[in-house]
Motif scaffolding. Sequence first.
Motif, PDB file in Angstrom:
ATOM      1  N   LEU A  60       0.827  -1.196   0.000  1.00  0.00           N
ATOM      2  CA  LEU A  60       0.000   0.000   0.000  1.00  0.00           C
ATOM      3  C   LEU A  60       0.869   1.256   0.000  1.00  0.00           C
ATOM      4  O   LEU A  60       0.616   2.198  -0.758  1.00  0.00           O
ATOM      5  N   GLU A  61       1.931   1.265   0.798  1.00  0.00           N
ATOM      6  CA  GLU A  61       2.852   2.410   0.823  1.00  0.00           C
ATOM      7  C   GLU A  61       3.521   2.592  -0.537  1.00  0.00           C
ATOM      8  O   GLU A  61       3.648   3.704  -1.044  1.00  0.00           O
ATOM      9  N   GLU A  62       3.955   1.479  -1.129  1.00  0.00           N
ATOM     10  CA  GLU A  62       4.583   1.543  -2.455  1.00  0.00           C
ATOM     11  C   GLU A  62       3.586   2.087  -3.478  1.00  0.00           C
ATOM     12  O   GLU A  62       3.931   2.930  -4.303  1.00  0.00           O
ATOM     13  N   SER A  63       2.339   1.624  -3.405  1.00  0.00           N
ATOM     14  CA  SER A  63       1.305   2.104  -4.327  1.00  0.00           C
ATOM     15  C   SER A  63       1.060   3.594  -4.144  1.00  0.00           C
ATOM     16  O   SER A  63       0.878   4.327  -5.122  1.00  0.00           O
ATOM     17  N   LYS A  64       1.046   4.066  -2.900  1.00  0.00           N
ATOM     18  CA  LYS A  64       0.867   5.496  -2.648  1.00  0.00           C
ATOM     19  C   LYS A  64       2.012   6.296  -3.266  1.00  0.00           C
ATOM     20  O   LYS A  64       1.781   7.360  -3.861  1.00  0.00           O
ATOM     21  N   ASN A  65       3.238   5.799  -3.161  1.00  0.00           N
ATOM     22  CA  ASN A  65       4.386   6.484  -3.769  1.00  0.00           C
ATOM     23  C   ASN A  65       4.260   6.526  -5.284  1.00  0.00           C
ATOM     24  O   ASN A  65       4.543   7.553  -5.917  1.00  0.00           O
ATOM     25  N   ILE A  66       3.849   5.416  -5.888  1.00  0.00           N
ATOM     26  CA  ILE A  66       3.700   5.369  -7.349  1.00  0.00           C
ATOM     27  C   ILE A  66       2.609   6.344  -7.788  1.00  0.00           C
ATOM     28  O   ILE A  66       2.778   7.086  -8.758  1.00  0.00           O
ATOM     29  N   VAL A  67       1.484   6.350  -7.073  1.00  0.00           N
ATOM     30  CA  VAL A  67       0.393   7.263  -7.408  1.00  0.00           C
ATOM     31  C   VAL A  67       0.862   8.706  -7.326  1.00  0.00           C
ATOM     32  O   VAL A  67       0.565   9.524  -8.202  1.00  0.00           O
ATOM     33  N   ARG A  68       1.631   9.045  -6.287  1.00  0.00           N
ATOM     34  CA  ARG A  68       2.171  10.402  -6.161  1.00  0.00           C
ATOM     35  C   ARG A  68       3.071  10.731  -7.350  1.00  0.00           C
ATOM     36  O   ARG A  68       3.009  11.825  -7.898  1.00  0.00           O
ATOM     37  N   GLN A  69       3.913   9.769  -7.742  1.00  0.00           N
ATOM     38  CA  GLN A  69       4.824  10.018  -8.860  1.00  0.00           C
ATOM     39  C   GLN A  69       4.057  10.165 -10.168  1.00  0.00           C
ATOM     40  O   GLN A  69       4.413  10.990 -11.006  1.00  0.00           O
ATOM     41  N   ILE A  70       3.004   9.384 -10.347  1.00  0.00           N
ATOM     42  CA  ILE A  70       2.173   9.534 -11.549  1.00  0.00           C
ATOM     43  C   ILE A  70       1.552  10.930 -11.548  1.00  0.00           C
ATOM     44  O   ILE A  70       1.563  11.632 -12.559  1.00  0.00           O
ATOM     45  N   HIS A  71       1.028  11.334 -10.413  1.00  0.00           N
ATOM     46  CA  HIS A  71       0.407  12.657 -10.296  1.00  0.00           C
ATOM     47  C   HIS A  71       1.414  13.768 -10.615  1.00  0.00           C
ATOM     48  O   HIS A  71       1.064  14.765 -11.253  1.00  0.00           O
ATOM     49  N   LEU A  72       2.652  13.612 -10.184  1.00  0.00           N
ATOM     50  CA  LEU A  72       3.677  14.626 -10.416  1.00  0.00           C
ATOM     51  C   LEU A  72       4.403  14.425 -11.747  1.00  0.00           C
ATOM     52  O   LEU A  72       5.420  15.044 -12.004  1.00  0.00           O
ATOM     53  N   SER A  73       3.877  13.534 -12.577  1.00  0.00           N
ATOM     54  CA  SER A  73       4.478  13.214 -13.885  1.00  0.00           C
ATOM     55  C   SER A  73       5.893  12.673 -13.740  1.00  0.00           C
ATOM     56  O   SER A  73       6.767  12.953 -14.552  1.00  0.00           O
ATOM     57  N   LEU A  74       6.136  11.904 -12.684  1.00  0.00           N
ATOM     58  CA  LEU A  74       7.440  11.281 -12.481  1.00  0.00           C
ATOM     59  C   LEU A  74       7.417   9.813 -12.872  1.00  0.00           C
ATOM     60  O   LEU A  74       8.334   9.071 -12.568  1.00  0.00           O
ATOM     61  N   SER A  75       6.350   9.381 -13.517  1.00  0.00           N
ATOM     62  CA  SER A  75       6.281   8.013 -13.995  1.00  0.00           C
ATOM     63  C   SER A  75       5.520   8.006 -15.312  1.00  0.00           C
ATOM     64  O   SER A  75       5.004   9.012 -15.754  1.00  0.00           O
ATOM     65  N   GLY A  76       5.462   6.870 -15.916  1.00  0.00           N
ATOM     66  CA  GLY A  76       4.828   6.732 -17.214  1.00  0.00           C
ATOM     67  C   GLY A  76       5.834   6.173 -18.196  1.00  0.00           C
ATOM     68  O   GLY A  76       6.756   5.446 -17.817  1.00  0.00           O
ATOM     69  N   GLU A  77       5.657   6.519 -19.464  1.00  0.00           N
ATOM     70  CA  GLU A  77       6.588   6.036 -20.485  1.00  0.00           C
ATOM     71  C   GLU A  77       7.204   7.217 -21.214  1.00  0.00           C
ATOM     72  O   GLU A  77       6.508   8.175 -21.560  1.00  0.00           O
ATOM     73  N   LEU A  78       8.491   7.142 -21.431  1.00  0.00           N
ATOM     74  CA  LEU A  78       9.229   8.163 -22.155  1.00  0.00           C
ATOM     75  C   LEU A  78       9.751   7.519 -23.436  1.00  0.00           C
ATOM     76  O   LEU A  78      10.535   6.568 -23.388  1.00  0.00           O
ATOM     77  N   LYS A  79       9.286   8.034 -24.579  1.00  0.00           N
ATOM     78  CA  LYS A  79       9.701   7.495 -25.877  1.00  0.00           C
ATOM     79  C   LYS A  79      10.873   8.317 -26.397  1.00  0.00           C
ATOM     80  O   LYS A  79      10.734   9.518 -26.624  1.00  0.00           O
ATOM     81  N   ILE A  80      12.018   7.651 -26.557  1.00  0.00           N
ATOM     82  CA  ILE A  80      13.251   8.320 -26.943  1.00  0.00           C
ATOM     83  C   ILE A  80      13.690   7.840 -28.314  1.00  0.00           C
ATOM     84  O   ILE A  80      13.893   6.652 -28.533  1.00  0.00           O
ATOM     85  N   GLY A  81      13.851   8.788 -29.225  1.00  0.00           N
ATOM     86  CA  GLY A  81      14.410   8.476 -30.532  1.00  0.00           C
ATOM     87  C   GLY A  81      15.903   8.752 -30.513  1.00  0.00           C
ATOM     88  O   GLY A  81      16.369   9.633 -29.787  1.00  0.00           O
TER      89      GLY A  81
END
Length: 190
Positions: A60-81
């Motif tokens: 649950l703590e890990e999930s809360k951290n991930i949710v915070r990072q998603i909210h702050l745009s610190l997670s997701g996918e970065l497409k690099i050419g």
Amino acid sequence: MHFTKAATKLFISQPPLSRQIKELEEKLEVQLFTRDNKRVALTDAGKYFKTEVDAIFARLEESKNIVRQIHLSLSGELKIGYISSVYQSYLAEILKAMREEFPYIKTGLFELPTITQIEALEQGKLDVGILRAPILSEKLIIKTLFFDPFVVVIPFSAKKFSTNKELADFLKKSPFIFLIRNLHLIITIN
């Protein structure tokens, strides 16, 4: 292993805590604690349940951290050419540093020529591009990572040039093969 102390930590009185534990045991249909007047201890089922609940709270703590990072745009996918001639060791260092700084960002790597990357960046299909200048686009923000010098090799028997203008005039008349059309050369003599 003391209900009164546990109740104090939870800011409730001991009887409601004892009742909730009893209700939990009834719901699970197991005995979690052995009790007597002097001592409370976890049963084997209680020990297992405690381990599982601790793991759930950790997740649950890990999930809360991930949710915070998603909210702050610190997670997701970065497409690099990147272009095929990029220094692989630099790219590996950049990706390693990104993984340490942003562990929840997934990276997608796409080897593409400069022109294709420019189009993909302008259309939002890529987030970042590592490409070779010149980049003729007003829609993109360009940051120079490093300068990649070209070397012109002239036969030793060729005329010696004493000025940049003489060399530039010679080069303008000479045929070249470049990867990029409309490449603008800056000529310096060392």
